[in-house]
Design a protein around this motif. Structure first.
Motif, PDB file in Angstrom:
ATOM      1  N   VAL A   1      31.068  46.862 -44.560  1.00 50.21           N
ATOM      2  CA  VAL A   1      32.256  46.616 -45.381  1.00 50.21           C
ATOM      3  C   VAL A   1      32.982  45.361 -44.896  1.00 50.21           C
ATOM      4  O   VAL A   1      33.418  44.516 -45.704  1.00 50.21           O
ATOM      5  CB  VAL A   1      33.199  47.835 -45.356  1.00 50.21           C
ATOM      6  CG1 VAL A   1      34.491  47.536 -46.117  1.00 50.21           C
ATOM      7  CG2 VAL A   1      32.522  49.058 -45.942  1.00 50.21           C
TER       8      VAL A   1
ATOM      9  N   ASN B   1      30.857  50.808 -41.831  1.00 44.93           N
ATOM     10  CA  ASN B   1      32.115  50.063 -41.861  1.00 44.93           C
ATOM     11  C   ASN B   1      31.919  48.609 -41.455  1.00 44.93           C
ATOM     12  O   ASN B   1      32.661  47.725 -41.925  1.00 44.93           O
ATOM     13  CB  ASN B   1      33.147  50.741 -40.953  1.00 44.93           C
ATOM     14  CG  ASN B   1      33.709  52.014 -41.568  1.00 44.93           C
ATOM     15  OD1 ASN B   1      34.159  52.002 -42.710  1.00 44.93           O
ATOM     16  ND2 ASN B   1      33.655  53.124 -40.826  1.00 44.93           N
TER      17      ASN B   1
ATOM     18  N   GLN C   1      46.224  50.537 -49.642  1.00 44.17           N
ATOM     19  CA  GLN C   1      45.008  50.144 -50.354  1.00 44.17           C
ATOM     20  C   GLN C   1      43.992  49.545 -49.382  1.00 44.17           C
ATOM     21  O   GLN C   1      42.798  49.853 -49.446  1.00 44.17           O
ATOM     22  CB  GLN C   1      45.364  49.135 -51.450  1.00 44.17           C
ATOM     23  CG  GLN C   1      44.179  48.726 -52.320  1.00 44.17           C
ATOM     24  CD  GLN C   1      44.599  47.753 -53.409  1.00 44.17           C
ATOM     25  OE1 GLN C   1      45.791  47.483 -53.602  1.00 44.17           O
ATOM     26  NE2 GLN C   1      43.626  47.233 -54.133  1.00 44.17           N
ATOM     27  N   TRP C   2      44.480  48.691 -48.456  1.00 45.42           N
ATOM     28  CA  TRP C   2      43.566  48.103 -47.463  1.00 45.42           C
ATOM     29  C   TRP C   2      43.048  49.174 -46.492  1.00 45.42           C
ATOM     30  O   TRP C   2      41.877  49.143 -46.104  1.00 45.42           O
ATOM     31  CB  TRP C   2      44.270  46.996 -46.685  1.00 45.42           C
ATOM     32  CG  TRP C   2      44.432  45.715 -47.450  1.00 45.42           C
ATOM     33  CD1 TRP C   2      45.590  45.108 -47.805  1.00 45.42           C
ATOM     34  CD2 TRP C   2      43.380  44.898 -47.974  1.00 45.42           C
ATOM     35  NE1 TRP C   2      45.356  43.963 -48.514  1.00 45.42           N
ATOM     36  CE2 TRP C   2      43.993  43.800 -48.627  1.00 45.42           C
ATOM     37  CE3 TRP C   2      41.991  44.983 -47.969  1.00 45.42           C
ATOM     38  CZ2 TRP C   2      43.261  42.794 -49.259  1.00 45.42           C
ATOM     39  CZ3 TRP C   2      41.258  43.986 -48.596  1.00 45.42           C
ATOM     40  CH2 TRP C   2      41.881  42.913 -49.237  1.00 45.42           C
TER      41      TRP C   2
ATOM     42  N   LYS D   1      42.504  52.264 -47.122  1.00 45.07           N
ATOM     43  CA  LYS D   1      41.480  53.020 -47.853  1.00 45.07           C
ATOM     44  C   LYS D   1      40.195  52.202 -47.988  1.00 45.07           C
ATOM     45  O   LYS D   1      39.079  52.739 -47.847  1.00 45.07           O
ATOM     46  CB  LYS D   1      42.013  53.400 -49.229  1.00 45.07           C
ATOM     47  CG  LYS D   1      41.039  54.239 -50.058  1.00 45.07           C
ATOM     48  CD  LYS D   1      41.653  54.620 -51.392  1.00 45.07           C
ATOM     49  CE  LYS D   1      40.659  55.457 -52.216  1.00 45.07           C
ATOM     50  NZ  LYS D   1      41.249  55.834 -53.554  1.00 45.07           N
ATOM     51  N   HIS D   2      40.337  50.891 -48.233  1.00 41.49           N
ATOM     52  CA  HIS D   2      39.170  50.033 -48.410  1.00 41.49           C
ATOM     53  C   HIS D   2      38.289  50.021 -47.155  1.00 41.49           C
ATOM     54  O   HIS D   2      37.058  49.990 -47.247  1.00 41.49           O
ATOM     55  CB  HIS D   2      39.626  48.609 -48.753  1.00 41.49           C
ATOM     56  CG  HIS D   2      38.498  47.637 -48.961  1.00 41.49           C
ATOM     57  ND1 HIS D   2      37.768  47.575 -50.128  1.00 41.49           N
ATOM     58  CD2 HIS D   2      37.950  46.703 -48.139  1.00 41.49           C
ATOM     59  CE1 HIS D   2      36.841  46.645 -50.028  1.00 41.49           C
ATOM     60  NE2 HIS D   2      36.940  46.084 -48.816  1.00 41.49           N
ATOM     61  N   PHE D   3      38.938  50.053 -45.980  1.00 42.27           N
ATOM     62  CA  PHE D   3      38.183  50.003 -44.726  1.00 42.27           C
ATOM     63  C   PHE D   3      38.019  51.388 -44.098  1.00 42.27           C
ATOM     64  O   PHE D   3      37.740  51.515 -42.901  1.00 42.27           O
ATOM     65  CB  PHE D   3      38.865  49.033 -43.742  1.00 42.27           C
ATOM     66  CG  PHE D   3      38.738  47.591 -44.163  1.00 42.27           C
ATOM     67  CD1 PHE D   3      37.548  46.916 -43.975  1.00 42.27           C
ATOM     68  CD2 PHE D   3      39.783  46.937 -44.776  1.00 42.27           C
ATOM     69  CE1 PHE D   3      37.419  45.589 -44.366  1.00 42.27           C
ATOM     70  CE2 PHE D   3      39.666  45.619 -45.184  1.00 42.27           C
ATOM     71  CZ  PHE D   3      38.468  44.938 -44.983  1.00 42.27           C
ATOM     72  N   ASN D   4      38.179  52.422 -44.930  1.00 36.82           N
ATOM     73  CA  ASN D   4      37.870  53.808 -44.539  1.00 36.82           C
ATOM     74  C   ASN D   4      38.653  54.267 -43.309  1.00 36.82           C
ATOM     75  O   ASN D   4      38.105  54.963 -42.435  1.00 36.82           O
ATOM     76  CB  ASN D   4      36.364  53.963 -44.288  1.00 36.82           C
ATOM     77  CG  ASN D   4      35.539  53.609 -45.518  1.00 36.82           C
ATOM     78  OD1 ASN D   4      35.874  54.014 -46.635  1.00 36.82           O
ATOM     79  ND2 ASN D   4      34.482  52.833 -45.322  1.00 36.82           N
TER      80      ASN D   4
ATOM     81  N   TYR E   1      33.370  41.621 -46.828  1.00 32.51           N
ATOM     82  CA  TYR E   1      34.649  40.961 -47.062  1.00 32.51           C
ATOM     83  C   TYR E   1      34.589  39.507 -46.588  1.00 32.51           C
ATOM     84  O   TYR E   1      35.077  38.591 -47.274  1.00 32.51           O
ATOM     85  CB  TYR E   1      35.785  41.696 -46.357  1.00 32.51           C
ATOM     86  CG  TYR E   1      37.126  41.063 -46.616  1.00 32.51           C
ATOM     87  CD1 TYR E   1      37.868  41.421 -47.735  1.00 32.51           C
ATOM     88  CD2 TYR E   1      37.634  40.080 -45.777  1.00 32.51           C
ATOM     89  CE1 TYR E   1      39.088  40.816 -48.010  1.00 32.51           C
ATOM     90  CE2 TYR E   1      38.843  39.469 -46.029  1.00 32.51           C
ATOM     91  CZ  TYR E   1      39.576  39.838 -47.150  1.00 32.51           C
ATOM     92  OH  TYR E   1      40.772  39.221 -47.428  1.00 32.51           O
TER      93      TYR E   1
END
Length: 540
Positions: free
Chosen positions: A476, A473, A417-418, A420-423, A480
């Protein structure tokens, strides 16, 4: 002797006893050879000569056995000592890391320590027991043969004292300076050679006049001169040892010729004893050079083994305050207060002192001034690292999966999940090569960012966190950081545009804070940070 364990000392004593027996056997063997020749001249019975020959052969066997076990035991004791020194030194390196890293250059410390431990093998093999064996053997020979020619024995003893004590002490004093100068020259050359190898491509392109290469050759020449000087001293010492031994043998012969108490039958035997004793002793007293080397090695290891205990400080950090803090020539009179929940921005040119300031906040530097944590004084270096998440400019990765590189327990679903969150274009089971060789710069930064999220410490320190990260990125990651609650964030960056989220900004130049304030400095024409930002925007 403090690095020699009790069991090793016992082995050393046994080796000395066996070595002494072997030496006495060799002397006895040649003494009997001389006696046999003398008796042959006087036409003694054949069985007497046969007995002497058999005894000489027996002594030869005993000598060979003694030599084997003396070497076996002494080398086993040496390797046991080196093992103990390695274990103690490496444990001290880890235990005293905070003090060591603030005092030594870590890139060369490990190499020096390995060399120092290897040189300590000479402590037993060349410095301690060979001279002892030479002296003990001489004393026993003197006691046994004094009844035949007291004058010759006086020459024996005086020559051995001169060889094993007086001359080595004189040479050692001079050799100490030579060895220290040689070691310094070798270290300087090796450091410059390493820089040359690591920076070869850049030097090849920019150093068209080969100035750096010429400096390297000068270092090499200086090192070679010191090595030659050391070799000349060693050769001269060897020459003096052999000269004294040769003169002593001739003096023994001369003394025995005029000694009226000497039994003629023992004349040749005493000559053989003199030759054997000095022939055996001279190779055993080449210890001044090795003594200086081992003394320097022990001094280096002693410095590392001084245990300095730091209690781990792991408390909720509400504030960190630096008052008039200086770090040698790198930081000067730094005053800074960091409150819980703040986002701090630090910038400045390369070499301005940003990295040193970060190390100071981490508690890794020995400072003048005061470091306060939650209003209480902390003496640095201090064990504060449990409070911090740190992103350096070079973050380490091991050969393994992405999950392995998180260095903490995390389930695959959460990690994916992490990612994917940070591409990031891989999953928890994707392979990473050593040092992250199959990752781009931006991927390394984002992967390490996830490490910090999973570790979840109250203070985040990020040194150039967006190097190699594209704008999307980076946004992103910034978003956070803005959403973190009750975390203190310290960002070091040349990119001033990321400081819009900061509560307080610091501009450092030549180790001093020359400007500080909130993010409005980036929009105030009177501020230096504003002009720096405008230059960056124009260069885009």
């Amino acid at each position: 002797m403090k690095y020699i364990a009790r069991s090793t000392r016992k082995s050393l004593i046994i080796a000395i006893i066996i070595g002494t027996i072997g030496g006495l056997t060799a002397i006895g063997m040649f003494s009997l050879s001389g006696l046999m020749l003398s008796k042959s001249a006087f036409k003694v019975p054949l069985y007497t000569l046969m007995t002497l020959v058999a005894t000489i052969k027996l002594f030869g066997v005993i000598r060979a056995i003694c030599k084997y076990y003396e070497r076996l035991i002494s080398h086993e004791a040496t390797f046991e000592m080196l093992k103990d020194v390695r274990i103690v030194t490496m444990s001290r390196l880890f235990d005293n890391f905070l003090a060591i890293q603030s005092t030594y250059q870590l890139s060369t410390l490990l190499n020096r320590t390995v060399n120092d431990i290897e040189k300590m093998q000479n402590l037993l093999l060349r410095v301690i027991y060979p001279p002892i064996i030479a002296m003990v053997t001489t004393m026993i020979v003197a006691f046994v043969y004094a009844q035949f020619s007291l004058y010759a024995i006086i020459v024996f003893v005086c020559a051995i004292v001169l060889l094993t004590l007086v001359l080595p002490m004189i040479v050692s004093r001079y050799m100490k300076r030579i060895v220290n100068n040689k070691q310094a020259a070798v270290q300087q050359f090796e450091a410059q050679l390493m820089d040359y190898q690591l920076s070869y491509e850049a030097i090849k392109v920019f150093d068209t006049k080969q100035n750096y290469y010429k400096q390297l050759l000068k270092r090499q020449s200086a090192m070679e001169r010191m090595i030659d000087k050391e070799h000349h001293i060693i050769i001269f010492y060897d020459f003096m040892l052999n000269t004294i031994a040769m003169v002593a043998i001739f003096l023994v012969i001369c003394v025995m010729m005029v000694d009226p108490t000497l039994n003629t039958m023992m004349y040749l035997s005493m000559v053989m004893v003199a030759i054997t004793l000095f022939e055996m002793s001279v190779p055993m007293i080449h210890y001044p050079y090795h003594k200086n080397e081992t003394d320097a090695s022990i001094q280096h290891i002693d410095a590392l083994n001084k245990t300095i205990h730091y209690d781990a400080i792991n408390q909720a950090p509400q504030s960190i305050t630096l008052n008039d803090v200086s770090v040698d020539h790198r930081l000067n009179n730094i005053n800074m207060t960091i409150q819980q929940g703040q986002i701090i921005g630090i910038t400045g040119q390369s070499g301005a002192g940003k990295t040193t300031l970060i190390r100071t906040i981490l508690g890794l530097e020995k400072i003048s001034g005061t470091y306060q944590l939650n209003g209480a004084l902390v003496e640095t270096p201090a064990h504060l690292l449990e409070m911090f998440n740190v992103m350096s400019q070079e973050n380490h990765f091991i050969n393994g999966t992405v999950a392995d590189n998180m260095m903490t327990e995390v389930d695959d679903a959460t990690l994916n999940q992490w990612l994917k969150h940070f591409n990031l274009p891989f999953n928890s089971n994707s392979e990473i090569q050593s040092f992250g060789e199959n990752l781009s710069g931006g991927e390394k930064q984002r992967l390490h960012f996830i490490r910090m999220i999973l570790r979840d410490k109250p203070i985040w320190i990020l040194d150039e966190p967006f190097n190699g990260v594209d704008r999307e990125n980076a946004t992103v990651m910034l978003n956070y950081l803005k959403e973190l609650q009750h975390h203190t964030i310290i960002i070091v960056s040349h990119d001033l545009s990321v400081f819009e989220i900061c509560d307080t900004l610091y501009l450092i130049e030549k180790g001093q804070i020359i400007e500080q304030g909130n993010a409005t400095l980036l929009r105030s024409p009177d501020a230096q940070l504003y002009h720096l930002l405008q230059k960056q925007l124009l260069s885009i």
